[in-house]
Motif scaffolding. Structure first.
Motif, short mmCIF file in Angstrom:
data_model
loop_
_atom_site.label_atom_id
_atom_site.label_comp_id
_atom_site.label_asym_id
_atom_site.label_seq_id
_atom_site.Cartn_x
_atom_site.Cartn_y
_atom_site.Cartn_z
N UNK A 54 0.83 -1.21 0.00
CA UNK A 54 0.00 0.00 0.00
C UNK A 54 0.86 1.26 0.00
N UNK A 55 1.94 1.24 0.77
CA UNK A 55 2.85 2.39 0.78
C UNK A 55 3.50 2.58 -0.58
N UNK A 56 3.87 1.47 -1.21
CA UNK A 56 4.46 1.55 -2.55
C UNK A 56 3.43 2.06 -3.55
N UNK A 57 2.19 1.63 -3.40
CA UNK A 57 1.13 2.11 -4.29
C UNK A 57 0.95 3.62 -4.16
N UNK A 58 0.97 4.11 -2.94
CA UNK A 58 0.83 5.55 -2.72
C UNK A 58 2.00 6.30 -3.35
N UNK A 59 3.21 5.78 -3.16
CA UNK A 59 4.39 6.42 -3.74
C UNK A 59 4.31 6.42 -5.27
N UNK A 60 3.88 5.31 -5.85
CA UNK A 60 3.76 5.24 -7.30
C UNK A 60 2.67 6.18 -7.82
#
Length: 89
Positions: free
Chosen positions: A39-45
């Motif tokens: 989820x954190x990676x999704x937000x960053x992307x």
């Protein structure tokens, strides 16, 4: 004697069950951690994508292109200095 075997089997069943519960909780914890990272990676992307779209919009701005061309002393082509190149097969 039969009671001792039964007690041993029940103890074994309880231990196996407890071990299974511990393993499931550990797997749940690992999955939850992986989900949180995803989820954190999704937000960053998504943030990167939004920045890229903003940059694309800024770079595609006709006024900005015209200003950059004028700064570099570039002029649009005119029919007198253009020619057609045909491909020979």
């Amino acid at each position: 004697m039969a009671m001792n075997k039964l007690n041993f089997l029940l103890l074994l069943a309880v231990c196996v069950s407890a071990f299974s519960v511990v393993m499931q909780q550990n797997q749940y914890r690992l999955n939850f951690t992986a989900l949180d990272k995803a989820k954190k990676q999704e937000i960053a992307l998504e943030q990167d994508y939004a920045q890229m779209r903003l940059q694309q919009a800024r770079l595609a701005n006709h006024e900005a292109i015209r200003a950059a061309a004028e700064k570099q002393n570039l002029h649009p082509p005119v029919s007198g200095n253009t020619f057609m190149v045909e491909h020979q097969r």
